[in-house]
Write a protein that holds these residues in place. Structure first.
Motif, PDB file in Angstrom:
ATOM      1  N   GLN A 105      13.042  78.567  35.447  1.00  0.00           N
ATOM      2  CA  GLN A 105      13.517  78.697  36.639  1.00  0.00           C
ATOM      3  C   GLN A 105      13.318  77.864  37.884  1.00  0.00           C
ATOM      4  O   GLN A 105      13.868  77.680  38.726  1.00  0.00           O
ATOM      5  N   ASP A 106      12.213  77.066  37.468  1.00  0.00           N
ATOM      6  CA  ASP A 106      11.671  75.788  38.299  1.00  0.00           C
ATOM      7  C   ASP A 106      12.968  74.875  38.598  1.00  0.00           C
ATOM      8  O   ASP A 106      13.095  74.388  39.721  1.00  0.00           O
ATOM      9  N   HIS A 107      14.045  74.705  37.469  1.00  0.00           N
ATOM     10  CA  HIS A 107      15.017  73.885  37.690  1.00  0.00           C
ATOM     11  C   HIS A 107      16.134  74.540  37.893  1.00  0.00           C
ATOM     12  O   HIS A 107      17.283  73.946  38.237  1.00  0.00           O
ATOM     13  N   ALA A 108      16.417  75.822  38.326  1.00  0.00           N
ATOM     14  CA  ALA A 108      17.820  76.846  38.578  1.00  0.00           C
ATOM     15  C   ALA A 108      18.304  76.182  39.562  1.00  0.00           C
ATOM     16  O   ALA A 108      19.582  76.025  39.793  1.00  0.00           O
ATOM     17  N   THR A 109      17.574  75.691  40.712  1.00  0.00           N
ATOM     18  CA  THR A 109      18.114  75.157  41.880  1.00  0.00           C
ATOM     19  C   THR A 109      18.352  73.821  42.081  1.00  0.00           C
ATOM     20  O   THR A 109      18.890  73.274  43.201  1.00  0.00           O
ATOM     21  N   ASP A 110      17.911  72.923  40.998  1.00  0.00           N
ATOM     22  CA  ASP A 110      17.961  71.488  41.032  1.00  0.00           C
ATOM     23  C   ASP A 110      19.402  71.172  40.511  1.00  0.00           C
ATOM     24  O   ASP A 110      19.787  71.237  39.475  1.00  0.00           O
ATOM     25  N   SER A 111      20.189  70.463  41.259  1.00  0.00           N
ATOM     26  CA  SER A 111      21.357  69.965  41.005  1.00  0.00           C
ATOM     27  C   SER A 111      21.585  68.782  40.067  1.00  0.00           C
ATOM     28  O   SER A 111      22.591  68.371  39.342  1.00  0.00           O
ATOM     29  N   GLY A 112      20.522  68.436  39.497  1.00  0.00           N
ATOM     30  CA  GLY A 112      20.395  67.062  38.724  1.00  0.00           C
ATOM     31  C   GLY A 112      19.968  67.744  37.259  1.00  0.00           C
ATOM     32  O   GLY A 112      19.608  66.933  36.423  1.00  0.00           O
ATOM     33  N   VAL A 113      19.944  69.198  37.118  1.00  0.00           N
ATOM     34  CA  VAL A 113      19.797  69.546  35.855  1.00  0.00           C
ATOM     35  C   VAL A 113      20.752  70.728  35.495  1.00  0.00           C
ATOM     36  O   VAL A 113      21.203  71.479  36.282  1.00  0.00           O
ATOM     37  N   PHE A 114      21.289  70.569  34.214  1.00  0.00           N
ATOM     38  CA  PHE A 114      22.313  71.508  33.595  1.00  0.00           C
ATOM     39  C   PHE A 114      21.521  72.271  32.344  1.00  0.00           C
ATOM     40  O   PHE A 114      21.179  71.695  31.607  1.00  0.00           O
ATOM     41  N   ILE A 115      21.517  73.518  32.505  1.00  0.00           N
ATOM     42  CA  ILE A 115      20.896  74.317  31.621  1.00  0.00           C
ATOM     43  C   ILE A 115      21.919  75.267  30.868  1.00  0.00           C
ATOM     44  O   ILE A 115      22.532  75.938  31.845  1.00  0.00           O
TER      45      ILE A 115
END
Ligand SMILES: Nc1nc2c(ncn2[C@@H]2O[C@H](COP(=O)(O)OP(=O)(O)OP(=O)(O)O)[C@@H](O)[C@H]2O)c(=O)[nH]1
Ligand SMILES: [Mg+2]
Length: 321
Positions: A105-115
């Motif tokens: 969830q740390d990365h959920a709002t980061d537009s440079g990460v696709f999960i």
């Protein structure tokens, strides 16, 4: 997002890192949408840039925790990162699995990460078919690195290896995990070994065991790459920069040595093979529903034809369509 989006639009938007376009394209390849071929063709010119890193190891060894920590470290370097969590035992797909969702969830709002989580149960050929297509989407979307996490259940470990430029095998101290890995032939496929949970007793012992077992294997491989052993405490982010460093070194070695081209060639061959086999199966299925299979079977039963000759005849019908 409307159904009328053209594939070309979606690909353009994916390249501009629109997460919905990326998600949509992955769904299209995963569901074997009728537009799958169109998607594959549209992606082809933009693929081949990403470093594909496979992470594998026993359940609970810390793959998701490590993946999340690696994403943070790579984001600090300004890299765009894709994550594919492949679960061969789960029928659920699309959203992340609950535990992973919490960790990611740390990365959920980061537009440079696709999960993205993918379930491969029920997919004929498991990983071999859907995952490479999803990888292509993330690659075309401009990811510098794609991390592919797979639960270590036998065959899937070997499959993730055939997908990856770099394979990271995680092992936890104790539990004879290192010895189990050696027995299963997993050490041979590891480009980087990570002893995670190094905060636990027995980490030194595990590192020693692994070093010894690697030294036994070295004589036979003849490769100039010696798999490093890195200790991590993924839950505290310790040692993660060392893993990133090892990944960079391996990437450089791969391009210098020509091994990257060799692996990618093998990967493409396996992919074409899997698609072809799938098509043959489908066409044989069509043949079953009205073709000459029952007739061939009758002749085999009557002893007029042997099953190999019958199979040749069936193949001839299938390939002439
Ligand atoms: N003590 C300790 N615990 C850790 C470490 N890394 C991960 N864990 C914990 O180990 C548990 C499993 O971690 P996950 O990252 O979910 O492991 P996984 O390999 O992804 O598990 P599956 O996807 O179920 O196979 C979690 O409770 C983590 O918090 C570590 O370095 N030290
Ligand atoms: Mg996990």
């Amino acid at each position: 997002m409307s159904r009328q989006d053209t594939v070309a639009d979606l690909v353009t938007r994916a390249q501009d890192s629109d997460p919905r376009a990326v998600a949509r394209l992955i769904s299209m390849v995963e569901d074997a949408s009728p537009r799958l071929r169109e998607v594959a063709a549209a992606l082809a010119p933009y693929t081949g840039r990403a470093q594909v890193v496979g992470l594998t190891g026993s359940p609970g060894v810390g793959k998701s925790t490590s993946t999340s920590a690696l994403v943070s470290a790579m984001r600090r370097q300004g890299k765009r990162v894709g994550v594919l969590a492949v679960d061969p035992s789960s029928p659920f797909s699309g959203g992340a699995l609950l535990g992973d969702r919490v960790r990611m969830q740390d990365h959920a709002t980061d537009s440079g990460v696709f999960i993205r989580s993918m379930a491969t149960r029920g997919h004929l050929g498991g990983l071999s078919w859907a995952t490479p297509q999803a990888l292509r989407v993330l690659d075309a979307a401009g990811c510098d690195v794609v991390l592919v996490e797979t639960v270590g259940v036998g065959q899937s470990e070997i499959e993730v290896v055939s997908l990856a430029d770099t394979t990271v095998v995680l092992i936890a101290p104790g539990m004879g995990d290192g010895i189990q890995a050696a027995k299963a032939g997993i050490l041979e496929v590891a480009d980087i070994l990570v002893v995670n949970k190094a905060d636990r007793d027995g980490a030194d012992q595990t590192v020693r065991e692994l070093r010894y077992m690697l030294s036994l294997g070295e004589r036979s491989t003849g490769s100039s790459w010696k798999a490093p052993i890195v200790r991590t405490v993924a839950s505290r982010g310790e040692g993660i920069d060392d893993v990133v460093g090892a990944l960079d070194e391996h990437r450089d070695w791969m391009s210098r040595s020509g091994e990257r081209e060799r692996r990618r060639q093998r990967r493409a061959e396996a992919e074409i093979e899997a698609i072809t086999l799938e098509q043959v199966r489908t066409r044989i299925g069509d043949v079953r529903g009205g073709g000459n299979l029952p007739e061939l079977a009758k002749r085999v039963v009557a002893g007029e034809l042997d099953p190999y000759a019958a199979a040749d005849e069936l193949m001839a019908t299938v390939s002439s369509r």
